[in-house]
Design a protein around this motif. Structure first.
Motif, PDB file in Angstrom:
ATOM      1  N   VAL A   1       0.839  -1.205  -0.008  1.00  0.00           N
ATOM      2  CA  VAL A   1      -0.256   0.097   0.554  1.00  0.00           C
ATOM      3  C   VAL A   1       0.609   0.728   0.306  1.00  0.00           C
ATOM      4  O   VAL A   1       0.923   2.257  -0.601  1.00  0.00           O
ATOM      5  N   MET A   2       1.674   1.015   1.109  1.00  0.00           N
ATOM      6  CA  MET A   2       3.231   2.492   0.560  1.00  0.00           C
ATOM      7  C   MET A   2       3.929   2.584  -0.308  1.00  0.00           C
ATOM      8  O   MET A   2       4.557   3.437   0.035  1.00  0.00           O
ATOM      9  N   GLY A   3       3.786   1.066  -0.845  1.00  0.00           N
ATOM     10  CA  GLY A   3       4.351   2.055  -2.558  1.00  0.00           C
ATOM     11  C   GLY A   3       6.166   1.272  -1.910  1.00  0.00           C
ATOM     12  O   GLY A   3       7.297   1.457  -2.535  1.00  0.00           O
ATOM     13  N   LEU A   4       5.991   0.144  -0.758  1.00  0.00           N
ATOM     14  CA  LEU A   4       7.609   0.559  -0.422  1.00  0.00           C
ATOM     15  C   LEU A   4       8.411  -1.450  -1.247  1.00  0.00           C
ATOM     16  O   LEU A   4       8.842  -1.258  -1.357  1.00  0.00           O
TER      17      LEU A   4
ATOM     18  N   ARG B   1      -5.480   6.920  -7.495  1.00  0.00           N
ATOM     19  CA  ARG B   1      -5.097   5.201  -7.699  1.00  0.00           C
ATOM     20  C   ARG B   1      -3.729   5.457  -7.273  1.00  0.00           C
ATOM     21  O   ARG B   1      -2.787   6.090  -7.541  1.00  0.00           O
ATOM     22  N   ILE B   2      -3.357   4.911  -6.442  1.00  0.00           N
ATOM     23  CA  ILE B   2      -1.793   5.287  -6.039  1.00  0.00           C
ATOM     24  C   ILE B   2      -0.931   3.971  -6.366  1.00  0.00           C
ATOM     25  O   ILE B   2       0.196   3.736  -6.071  1.00  0.00           O
ATOM     26  N   SER B   3      -1.829   2.928  -6.687  1.00  0.00           N
ATOM     27  CA  SER B   3      -0.690   1.843  -6.706  1.00  0.00           C
ATOM     28  C   SER B   3       0.322   2.663  -8.210  1.00  0.00           C
ATOM     29  O   SER B   3       0.123   2.651  -8.759  1.00  0.00           O
ATOM     30  N   GLY B   4       1.681   1.448  -7.934  1.00  0.00           N
ATOM     31  CA  GLY B   4       2.649   2.440  -8.783  1.00  0.00           C
ATOM     32  C   GLY B   4       3.344   3.520  -8.244  1.00  0.00           C
ATOM     33  O   GLY B   4       4.255   3.905  -9.416  1.00  0.00           O
TER      34      GLY B   4
ATOM     35  N   THR C   1       7.100   5.698  -2.533  1.00  0.00           N
ATOM     36  CA  THR C   1       6.142   6.129  -1.853  1.00  0.00           C
ATOM     37  C   THR C   1       6.301   7.584  -0.746  1.00  0.00           C
ATOM     38  O   THR C   1       5.674   8.022  -0.509  1.00  0.00           O
ATOM     39  N   HIS C   2       7.565   7.845  -1.436  1.00  0.00           N
ATOM     40  CA  HIS C   2       7.092   9.873  -1.217  1.00  0.00           C
ATOM     41  C   HIS C   2       5.975  10.583  -1.407  1.00  0.00           C
ATOM     42  O   HIS C   2       4.890  11.018  -0.311  1.00  0.00           O
ATOM     43  N   ALA C   3       5.064  10.667  -2.575  1.00  0.00           N
ATOM     44  CA  ALA C   3       4.098  10.284  -3.345  1.00  0.00           C
ATOM     45  C   ALA C   3       3.410  10.175  -2.724  1.00  0.00           C
ATOM     46  O   ALA C   3       1.599  10.771  -1.977  1.00  0.00           O
ATOM     47  N   ILE C   4       2.864   8.757  -2.113  1.00  0.00           N
ATOM     48  CA  ILE C   4       1.812   8.742  -1.660  1.00  0.00           C
ATOM     49  C   ILE C   4       2.143   8.564  -0.638  1.00  0.00           C
ATOM     50  O   ILE C   4       0.798   8.683   0.504  1.00  0.00           O
ATOM     51  N   ALA C   5       2.818   9.177   0.743  1.00  0.00           N
ATOM     52  CA  ALA C   5       3.097   9.721   1.988  1.00  0.00           C
ATOM     53  C   ALA C   5       1.936  11.438   1.506  1.00  0.00           C
ATOM     54  O   ALA C   5       1.788  11.705   2.491  1.00  0.00           O
TER      55      ALA C   5
ATOM     56  N   ALA D   1       0.389   6.972   5.855  1.00  0.00           N
ATOM     57  CA  ALA D   1       1.628   7.507   6.910  1.00  0.00           C
ATOM     58  C   ALA D   1       1.659   6.137   7.800  1.00  0.00           C
ATOM     59  O   ALA D   1       0.184   4.984   7.977  1.00  0.00           O
ATOM     60  N   LEU D   2       2.472   5.596   7.328  1.00  0.00           N
ATOM     61  CA  LEU D   2       2.743   3.898   8.436  1.00  0.00           C
ATOM     62  C   LEU D   2       3.290   4.186   9.527  1.00  0.00           C
ATOM     63  O   LEU D   2       4.921   4.519   9.330  1.00  0.00           O
ATOM     64  N   VAL D   3       4.074   3.507   9.948  1.00  0.00           N
ATOM     65  CA  VAL D   3       4.181   2.995  11.894  1.00  0.00           C
ATOM     66  C   VAL D   3       5.027   1.744  11.134  1.00  0.00           C
ATOM     67  O   VAL D   3       4.167   1.023  11.517  1.00  0.00           O
ATOM     68  N   PRO D   4       6.204   1.275  11.517  1.00  0.00           N
ATOM     69  CA  PRO D   4       6.634  -0.038  10.024  1.00  0.00           C
ATOM     70  C   PRO D   4       6.731  -0.430  11.973  1.00  0.00           C
ATOM     71  O   PRO D   4       6.564   0.134  12.867  1.00  0.00           O
ATOM     72  N   GLU D   5       6.546  -2.517  12.100  1.00  0.00           N
ATOM     73  CA  GLU D   5       7.131  -3.095  13.045  1.00  0.00           C
ATOM     74  C   GLU D   5       8.845  -2.130  13.044  1.00  0.00           C
ATOM     75  O   GLU D   5       9.089  -2.804  12.300  1.00  0.00           O
TER      76      GLU D   5
END
Ligand code: ATP
Length: 235
Positions: free
Chosen positions: A49-52, A65-68, A71-75, A80-84
């Protein structure tokens, strides 16, 4: 309309198919959880989802549409992702970490207001604002990682196993704050192995197994489901 709509999402690492066609929807203002065992593909879905990592399929944020996208554009579009493992900047202070979270923004007064809000949510961070993030306890680092994500004023907050490695009292605190954040209107997708807690906190749940969604529905209903109780609630 859904805030997030994922259709037939797939993530693969070489020959390893971690996510094998996931459909998932989150409405504006909802707190949705994604539960499943180790290796089910939950983190890979969030990273997609985050493009990582590259995700096949369609992912939309609102009408966009955000797929593709990178990551900076999705942010910038508001996820916002809080990673493991949290990923705080250990040598920077608590305050500097929080300011980094606002890197996409230019509204200085808004940023200051949000810093106050984060310190209101996590008074512990206010007390330690000058301390190097690397010297915080695990629970405090989790608070900081969530606070930093909130500093971007996300439309959608992705949380990857916020309870991981924390003592029960700290888990309780973090979850109380997640409920507060949701009550303030932030839409949240919560990934958890702690199914009991995640089902209690969320409105809707998805159960992932070996890269596919096995079940989904209102969390209160899934908590009563015999398969969920046997496989995830230890009954
Ligand atoms: P956990 O709760 O243990 O983090 P998870 O449900 O989040 O599990 P993922 O981390 O998404 O699961 O992993 C799904 C599968 O993809 C696993 O088999 C894992 O070994 C594999 N995998 C994850 N990341 C990579 C990678 N970078 N390279 C190769 N395989 C990977």
């Amino acid at each position: 309309m859904s805030l997030l709509a994922a259709r037939r999402v797939k993530v693969a690492y070489g020959g390893i198919h971690a996510v094998r066609g996931v459909d998932l929807e989150i409405a504006e203002g909802e707190l949705v959880c994604l539960i499943g065992a180790n290796g089910a593909g939950k983190s890979s879905f969030l990273k997609g989802v985050m493009g990582l990592v590259h995700a096949h399929g369609e992912i939309q944020l609102g009408a966009q549409r955000i797929s593709g996208l990178p990551t900076h554009a999705i942010a910038r579009l508001g996820i916002a992702l809080v990673p493991e493992g949290r990923g705080v900047f250990g040598r920077l202070s608590v305050r500097e970490n929080l300011e980094m979270g606002a890197f996409t923004r230019k509204d200085k007064t808004g940023i200051r207001d949000d810093l106050d809000k984060v310190f209101g949510l996590f008074p512990r961070l206010a007390e330690r604002s000058r301390q190097a993030a690397g010297t915080l306890s695990g629970g405090e680092q989790q608070m900081l990682a969530i606070g930093r994500a909130l500093m971007s004023r996300p439309r959608l907050l992705l949380l990857d196993e916020p309870s991981m490695g924390l003592a029960p009292l700290m888990v309780h605190k973090i979850y109380a704050t997640i409920a507060d954040i949701a009550a303030q209107g932030v839409t949240i997708l919560l990934v958890e192995q702690n199914a009991n807690l995640a089902l209690k906190t969320s409105q809707k749940a998805y159960v992932m197994e070996s890269g596919v969604i096995r079940l989904h529905g209102p969390s209160a209903e899934l908590a009563q489901d015999p398969m969920v109780r046997a496989a995830y609630l230890g009954e």
